[in-house]
Scaffold this motif. Structure first.
Motif, PDB file in Angstrom:
ATOM      1  N   PHE A  76      28.742  43.737  32.306  1.00 31.34           N
ATOM      2  CA  PHE A  76      28.181  44.545  33.393  1.00 31.34           C
ATOM      3  C   PHE A  76      28.051  43.719  34.669  1.00 31.34           C
ATOM      4  O   PHE A  76      28.221  44.260  35.775  1.00 31.34           O
ATOM      5  CB  PHE A  76      26.816  45.113  33.002  1.00 31.34           C
ATOM      6  N   SER A  77      27.748  42.433  34.550  1.00 29.89           N
ATOM      7  CA  SER A  77      27.635  41.591  35.736  1.00 29.89           C
ATOM      8  C   SER A  77      28.943  41.551  36.511  1.00 29.89           C
ATOM      9  O   SER A  77      28.962  41.614  37.740  1.00 29.89           O
ATOM     10  CB  SER A  77      27.215  40.172  35.340  1.00 29.89           C
ATOM     11  N   ALA A  78      30.066  41.453  35.776  1.00 29.89           N
ATOM     12  CA  ALA A  78      31.369  41.454  36.446  1.00 29.89           C
ATOM     13  C   ALA A  78      31.601  42.776  37.167  1.00 29.89           C
ATOM     14  O   ALA A  78      32.070  42.803  38.314  1.00 29.89           O
ATOM     15  CB  ALA A  78      32.471  41.196  35.427  1.00 29.89           C
ATOM     16  N   ALA A  79      31.263  43.890  36.500  1.00 32.45           N
ATOM     17  CA  ALA A  79      31.437  45.197  37.133  1.00 32.45           C
ATOM     18  C   ALA A  79      30.503  45.353  38.321  1.00 32.45           C
ATOM     19  O   ALA A  79      30.888  45.898  39.368  1.00 32.45           O
ATOM     20  CB  ALA A  79      31.178  46.300  36.107  1.00 32.45           C
ATOM     21  N   ALA A  80      29.248  44.874  38.186  1.00 29.10           N
ATOM     22  CA  ALA A  80      28.283  45.017  39.267  1.00 29.10           C
ATOM     23  C   ALA A  80      28.719  44.234  40.500  1.00 29.10           C
ATOM     24  O   ALA A  80      28.586  44.716  41.640  1.00 29.10           O
ATOM     25  CB  ALA A  80      26.908  44.548  38.801  1.00 29.10           C
ATOM     26  N   MET A  81      29.245  43.023  40.313  1.00 29.83           N
ATOM     27  CA  MET A  81      29.692  42.238  41.461  1.00 29.83           C
ATOM     28  C   MET A  81      30.911  42.873  42.113  1.00 29.83           C
ATOM     29  O   MET A  81      31.076  42.820  43.343  1.00 29.83           O
ATOM     30  CB  MET A  81      29.974  40.810  41.037  1.00 29.83           C
ATOM     31  N   THR A  82      31.773  43.515  41.334  1.00 26.91           N
ATOM     32  CA  THR A  82      32.889  44.270  41.901  1.00 26.91           C
ATOM     33  C   THR A  82      32.370  45.439  42.728  1.00 26.91           C
ATOM     34  O   THR A  82      32.876  45.726  43.818  1.00 26.91           O
ATOM     35  CB  THR A  82      33.808  44.788  40.790  1.00 26.91           C
ATOM     36  N   CYS A  83      31.325  46.102  42.218  1.00 23.87           N
ATOM     37  CA  CYS A  83      30.731  47.222  42.950  1.00 23.87           C
ATOM     38  C   CYS A  83      30.083  46.746  44.248  1.00 23.87           C
ATOM     39  O   CYS A  83      30.184  47.429  45.278  1.00 23.87           O
ATOM     40  CB  CYS A  83      29.690  47.916  42.073  1.00 23.87           C
ATOM     41  N   VAL A  84      29.416  45.606  44.204  1.00 29.92           N
ATOM     42  CA  VAL A  84      28.800  45.067  45.419  1.00 29.92           C
ATOM     43  C   VAL A  84      29.874  44.784  46.460  1.00 29.92           C
ATOM     44  O   VAL A  84      29.698  45.071  47.654  1.00 29.92           O
ATOM     45  CB  VAL A  84      28.000  43.794  45.094  1.00 29.92           C
ATOM     46  N   ALA A  85      31.008  44.232  46.028  1.00 25.41           N
ATOM     47  CA  ALA A  85      32.112  43.975  46.961  1.00 25.41           C
ATOM     48  C   ALA A  85      32.620  45.280  47.556  1.00 25.41           C
ATOM     49  O   ALA A  85      32.877  45.365  48.765  1.00 25.41           O
ATOM     50  CB  ALA A  85      33.239  43.235  46.244  1.00 25.41           C
TER      51      ALA A  85
END
Length: 417
Positions: A230-239
């Motif tokens: 989820f952290s990887a997905a969340a950082m993609t979403c933040v970008a």
């Protein structure tokens, strides 16, 4: 571009009072908030269910029942939000259709698929929200959640939710400039989908962190891969949110001063402050809380600090969810653009004769420098996100290695409490 202190010499200036830009009725924003929260929450929960499938299966064949129980819990919540999105969208449409400020549900229902592009978009929003809920609802049963159809149902539900969300920003008429309209629509989709996966995923993690969602023996083996994924997905979403937000800022705001001198800018400033707080809390999760939990997982589950940290994790996620819902409440108050508000205020202050209307400032034109700066910003945001994710992984591995070192070395790294 309009610059304070300059005045276009294209037409005579007419006198007028400085136009007011009210926030609008709170009722309107509350209705819009309900629509956004249900649509985005549905898409985010379904995306999380798809995201957590692989790490959940790695726990082992003996925990299939626990895995399906987690999926069923997420599916029930998602189906509920998808179903609630239908009356929320109809209420929003009924409020717009009412001439007296009430709710004309008959007119709202008749406007669905009425032959106009707007009617088709509203019809698709309602239809696909209901279809998405119908696809996800069977996964609330453990027998279905453990079957082969779960990935197809999740994929179909997510596709329906994404298109339903997109109908709120798809153009309702043939655009004059296809290129600009396509970029605007893509920016809005990045903004909405990024927020959906991030905030809906956080809500789903909070749901799984509640008592009874995950059995005690499976918590250590489930949360580590789940959080990292989820952290990887969340950082993609933040970008995605940052890049689309920068484009929308460029389109609607002429410089930081308009964040203080216009109503649009002040509302946007509040939204940016809340988003910044979310980023700060996410950084605490990413660079402090998660690595410490990983270290304690490597050292064993009987350490007191692990209990403290795992109690802080749901509390921190709950605060992030509340802040995300607050962002959705603030967003409907954004009306017009800061550029136009500043432009009209400038015209009114320098007016010489009376009139009831003021012209609007033309849209910004894309130039070579726009593409250059946009490309630099895109590369910078992507590099920062990738570097941050890799850095948090290195921190987690170092802490885990220190936690499994001889007992004499662990006390300095992981102090109790």
């Amino acid at each position: 571009m309009f610059v304070a202190g300059s005045l276009p010499h294209t037409a005579p200036i007419s006198a007028a009072a400085v136009p007011s830009t009210p926030l609008g009725p709170f009722e309107d924003s509350a209705i819009a908030w309900t629509t956004w929260a249900t649509l985005m929450g549905f898409a985010g929960l379904v995306a999380l269910a798809l995201m957590l499938g692989p790490p959940a299966r790695r726990i082992g064949p003996g925990t299939l029942a626990a895995t399906t129980a987690r999926l069923a819990r997420l599916a029930r919540a998602a189906a509920l939000l998808g179903a609630l999105a239908v009356p929320a969208a109809l209420t929003d449409l009924a409020h717009d259709a009412s001439e007296g400020g009430g709710f004309d549900y008959g007119q709202a229902w008749n406007s669905l698929y009425d032959g106009s592009n707007t009617g088709r978009l509203y019809g698709l929003e309602v239809t696909l929200s209901l279809a998405g809920a119908a696809l996800i609802a069977p996964l609330g049963l453990r027998a279905v959640a453990s079957g082969r159809a779960r990935r197809w149902l999740l994929g179909g539900g997510l596709a329906a939710g994404v298109v339903a969300l997109g109908t709120t920003k798809f153009p309702d008429e043939v655009p004059d400039e296809w290129g600009r309209t396509s970029i605007e629509t893509a920016a809005w989709m990045l903004h909405l989908l990024g927020g959906s996966v991030w905030l809906g995923g956080l809500a789903g993690l909070l749901l799984l962190a509640l008592p009874g969602a995950i059995a005690q023996p499976d918590r250590g083996s489930f949360w580590y891969p789940a959080i990292r994924r989820f952290s990887a997905a969340a950082m993609t979403c933040v970008a995605a949110i940052a890049l689309s937000g920068l484009f929308l800022y460029w389109e609607h705001v002429d410089g930081p001063t308009q964040l203080f001198t216009t109503m649009y800018g002040r509302v946007l400033g509040v939204k940016i402050l809340i988003f910044g707080t979310l980023l700060l809390l996410g950084s605490v999760n990413q660079f402090w809380l998660h690595p410490r939990i990983d270290a304690l997982r490597a050292a064993g589950d009987d350490r007191p600090l692990r209990t403290i940290l795992t109690r802080r994790f749901p509390a921190l996620v709950a605060v992030e969810v509340l802040l995300g819902l607050t962002v959705l409440m603030v967003a409907p108050f954004l009306h017009g653009s800061a550029r136009n508000q500043a432009f009209q205020a400038h015209l009114a202050r320098h007016a010489t004769t009376a009139t009831t209307t003021l012209p609007k400032i033309p849209m910004k034109q894309v130039s070579a420098s726009t593409w250059i700066y946009g490309s630099i910003e895109t590369v910078a945001v992507v590099v920062i996100m990738i570097a941050g994710y890799q850095a948090s992984g290195r921190i987690a591995r170092r802490r885990a290695a220190s936690a499994t070192a001889p007992a004499g070395d662990t006390g300095a790294v992981l102090p109790a409490g």
